[in-house]
Design an enzyme around this catalytic site. Structure first.
Site, PDB file in Angstrom:
ATOM      1  N   GLU A 135       3.690  -8.011   6.845  1.00 19.16           N
ATOM      2  CA  GLU A 135       2.404  -8.622   6.504  1.00 19.16           C
ATOM      3  C   GLU A 135       2.462  -9.644   5.381  1.00 19.16           C
ATOM      4  OE1 GLU A 135      -0.414  -5.435   5.997  1.00 19.16           O
ATOM      5  OE2 GLU A 135      -0.480  -5.108   8.152  1.00 19.16           O
ATOM      6  N   TYR A 160      -6.032  -3.243  12.981  1.00 18.40           N
ATOM      7  CA  TYR A 160      -6.917  -2.129  12.608  1.00 18.40           C
ATOM      8  C   TYR A 160      -8.322  -2.319  13.159  1.00 18.40           C
ATOM      9  CZ  TYR A 160      -3.124  -0.316   9.864  1.00 18.40           C
ATOM     10  OH  TYR A 160      -1.913   0.214   9.496  1.00 18.40           O
ATOM     11  N   ASP A 193       0.805  -1.208   0.000  1.00 12.54           N
ATOM     12  CA  ASP A 193       0.000   0.000   0.000  1.00 12.54           C
ATOM     13  C   ASP A 193       0.848   1.273   0.000  1.00 12.54           C
ATOM     14  OD1 ASP A 193      -2.293   1.614   0.336  1.00 12.54           O
ATOM     15  OD2 ASP A 193      -2.045   1.575   2.519  1.00 12.54           O
ATOM     16  N   GLU A 222       1.447  -1.426  13.969  1.00 14.73           N
ATOM     17  CA  GLU A 222       0.525  -0.568  13.217  1.00 14.73           C
ATOM     18  C   GLU A 222      -0.829  -0.569  13.908  1.00 14.73           C
ATOM     19  OE1 GLU A 222       0.097  -1.301   8.982  1.00 14.73           O
ATOM     20  OE2 GLU A 222       2.265  -1.570   8.742  1.00 14.73           O
TER      21      GLU A 222
HETATM   22  C1  GCB Z   1      -1.159  -2.277   6.634  1.00 14.65           C
HETATM   23  C2  GCB Z   1       0.127  -2.156   5.893  1.00 14.65           C
HETATM   24  C3  GCB Z   1       0.418  -0.731   5.481  1.00 14.65           C
HETATM   25  C4  GCB Z   1      -0.859  -0.074   4.997  1.00 14.65           C
HETATM   26  C5  GCB Z   1      -1.863  -0.053   6.127  1.00 14.65           C
HETATM   27  C6  GCB Z   1      -3.209   0.567   5.722  1.00 14.65           C
HETATM   28  O1  GCB Z   1      -1.427  -3.200   7.327  1.00 14.65           O
HETATM   29  O2  GCB Z   1       1.221  -2.708   6.563  1.00 14.65           O
HETATM   30  O3  GCB Z   1       1.406  -0.750   4.498  1.00 14.65           O
HETATM   31  O4  GCB Z   1      -0.632   1.209   4.496  1.00 14.65           O
HETATM   32  O5  GCB Z   1      -2.120  -1.343   6.543  1.00 14.65           O
HETATM   33  O6  GCB Z   1      -3.364   1.769   5.862  1.00 14.65           O
HETATM   34  O7  GCB Z   1      -4.059  -0.165   5.237  1.00 14.65           O
END
Ligand code: GCB
Length: 593
Positions: free
Chosen positions: A415, A470, A162, A505
């Site tokens: 990931e 997330y 991403d 993250e």
């Molecule tokens: C993730 C990735 C990261 C993305 C992020 C997102 O898990 O490691 O590269 O930018 O999520 O914002 O979805």
């Protein structure tokens, strides 16, 4: 490989500035031997910079294939009789270089340095023609991987990570000179015993018959504190000033190669921060003291320049880290410029150092970024050969960054698919290799949210559990109560494994300036509320030893329906202005305010 330096025996000349530049969409340059003469039909291109956003042309932005760079450099007359080397700090994703029409080096991998001796291909006092073909096409055997798909509208490059796949010569290029007898590598490993520090050093050299290695360690005031002789040894420093988070105290180790008459044939300076790193149960220890990571996953990403290194942004970003109270960051998702790590050493900022192995997970990310229908680990896709390229990327990362006190943890991938037998088989040898290359630092990888506790088959190999989660965004979207409960449950599962956990993250997109009284997705208020929910969870689980918000700043990505002109999970905008989340984090992290 030693980074170019100016010392009493070494000189370097930067090849930064404007180079001739040309796309080679037809892929004809190699067979037409464009490296033999001045390139025709060129534009000018900044080095260092990504080429993608310099021209106002979508075809250049999305281009993949060969691109040609060329410059001339006058070789100093004073370098007569010296060994002359051409050094690239990086070229993304691979490059071949010629000097005066002769190929001198080819290198795979976009974020680590490479060099070649060019003494026999140049004339001192004369100009030398330096030509580089950089290629940014991803494939199953590149790290990161990608594919080119045929579509009714032409070929498209697809990858499963991403961030925008910026390419070009991203970091400085140097021509430098040493003597024939010269140092080629130095490794330092530091230790602490109460107030006494130790610096174990190992030095390698070439054409060094009949020479002696002499080393002197000086403190930050230039006062000699220890010295030694021989290619390896251990120096002892009484009342050592430790390198510690927030206190980037550095000693200088000068290494000299001296001949029988006492003439110094080579001299090199290695900065040394005396500190230790260890994992003890669920604690992450720096200098024997528990360390809690606060900070971010970052990107090398700036408007126009893309992933080109920029000293002004380097300084500004570190000012913002200090302003917000961050003590650390991860080099997501590739090794950063060496200047960044040097500066982290000096500022006492802790670094999780990551390879470029992002997107080893087409089945999952295909849904987001396109490129669906591939199996991750198979003889036709990510295979043994890919693993060897990955292993080489790890070797080059450790070789480059082993002496940085700021680097406390290696992250060998971001990931990847990690819940299958194929993943287990792929990753086990890479963990073994990393430990063998560097027994002094813990190793981990950033685990993806679908490989939840109990499903992941790769985390067993890590010294530290690194979780990208997330809850409240991709999972339990918009429902922070449900998110809080589910997240705590999962985190407690991981905590039962008895390893330290770093949340590498967590975050939410926020469109800057979008406000909502009742926190709605994409608003600055929701981003704050989601971070606060996470913090409540972390504060209840002792094994959580770090929080890295995704992301430090908004950054460029490919276009997609989940991205609004890029990823907006930054707590700063792309031009580094604070969103509400930045102020909220500052209140949490700055204990001194
Ligand atoms: C993730 C990735 C990261 C993305 C992020 C997102 O898990 O490691 O590269 O930018 O999520 O914002 O979805």
């Amino acid at each position: 490989m030693l980074r170019p330096q100016d010392t009493t025996t070494r000189e370097r000349k930067p090849l930064t500035g404007l180079w001739r530049f040309r796309l080679d969409g037809a892929g004809e340059g190699r067979s037409a031997e464009w490296f033999k003469r001045p390139l025709a039909d060129t534009h000018e291109m900044a080095v260092p910079a990504s080429f993608n956003d310099i021209a106002a042309d979508p075809a250049v932005r999305e281009y993949f294939g060969d691109v040609w760079y060329q410059t001339t450099v006058r070789v100093p007359r004073g370098w007569d009789g010296r060994r002359i080397v051409l050094h690239f700090e990086s070229a993304t994703h691979r490059a071949t270089a010629w000097v005066n029409g002769t190929q001198v080096v080819a290198h795979e991998g976009g974020y680590t340095p490479f060099e070649a001796e060019v003494t026999d291909h140049v004339q001192v006092g004369e100009e030398a023609l330096v030509t580089v073909v950089v290629n940014n096409t991803l494939n199953w055997q590149s790290i990161p991987p990608g594919v080119i798909e045929d579509t009714p509208h032409g070929k498209r490059q697809v990858y499963w990570y991403d961030f925008f796949s910026y390419a070009g010569i991203h970091r400085p290029v140097w021509l430098y000179a040493t003597g024939r007898a010269h140092l080629t590598d130095v490794t330092v490993v530091t230790g602490l015993e109460g107030a006494t520090g130790s610096v174990r050093y190992t030095v390698e050299a070439e054409n060094a018959g009949g020479t002696q290695v002499e080393v002197v360690l000086r403190d930050a005031d230039g006062v000699e504190v220890a010295s030694g002789t021989g290619p390896s040894g251990t120096l002892t420093v009484e009342n050592v000033h430790r390198w510690a988070p927030g206190d980037g105290y550095l000693y200088d180790l000068e290494i000299q190669l001296v001949d029988e008459n006492g003439t110094i044939l080579d001299s090199y300076h290695q900065s040394v921060g005396v500190r230790t790193v260890a994992v003890d149960g669920t604690r992450f220890l720096i200098n024997g003291e528990p360390f809690y990571f606060t900070g971010f996953g970052k990107h090398e990403d700036i408007a126009v320049i893309g992933k080109g290194h920029n000293d002004a942004y380097l300084l500004h970003d570190f000012e913002l880290l200090e302003w917000i109270g961050a003590n650390s960051f991860r080099t997501s998702h590739y090794p950063y410029a060496e200047a960044v790590l040097d500066y982290a050493d000096r500022r006492g900022i802790v670094v999780i150092d990551e390879t470029a192995a992002a997107g080893l997970n087409p089945p999952f990310f295909g849904g987001f970024f396109g490129g669906q229908g591939y199996t991750t680990f198979s003889p036709e896709t990510i295979n043994d050969q890919t693993r060897e390229v990955h292993a080489q990327a790890i070797r080059e990362l450790v070789a480059r960054d082993k002496n940085h006190p700021s680097v406390v943890l290696w992250s060998i991938a971001n990931e990847p698919e990690s819940d299958t037998e194929g993943a287990e088989r792929y990753f086990k040898p890479l963990f073994d290799l990393t430990r063998q290359l560097d027994p002094t630092r813990p190793v981990g990888f950033a685990n993806l949210l679908v490989a939840t506790y109990g499903k992941c088959r790769v985390s067993q190999f890590g010294d530290v559990v690194m979780l990208n989660r997330y809850y409240g965004w991709y999972v339990n979207t918009g429902d922070l109560d449900a998110a809080e409960q589910a997240w705590e449950e999962e985190l407690r599962g991981w905590a039962s494994e008895g390893k330290p956990i770093i949340i590498t993250e967590y975050g939410a997109d926020a469109y800057p300036g979008l406000h909502s009284l009742i926190p709605q997705l994409w608003s600055e208020e929701y981003q704050v509320a989601l971070l606060e929910m996470n913090h409540r969870v972390f504060d209840r689980v002792d094994a959580a030893v770090g929080e890295h918000v995704w992301n430090f700043a908004d950054f460029a990505t490919t276009s997609g329906i989940t991205r609004v002109a890029g990823n907006k999970k930054g707590v700063f905008t792309r031009d580094r202005q604070p969103k509400a989340a930045a102020h909220a984090l500052r209140r949490r992290w700055r204990k001194d305010l």
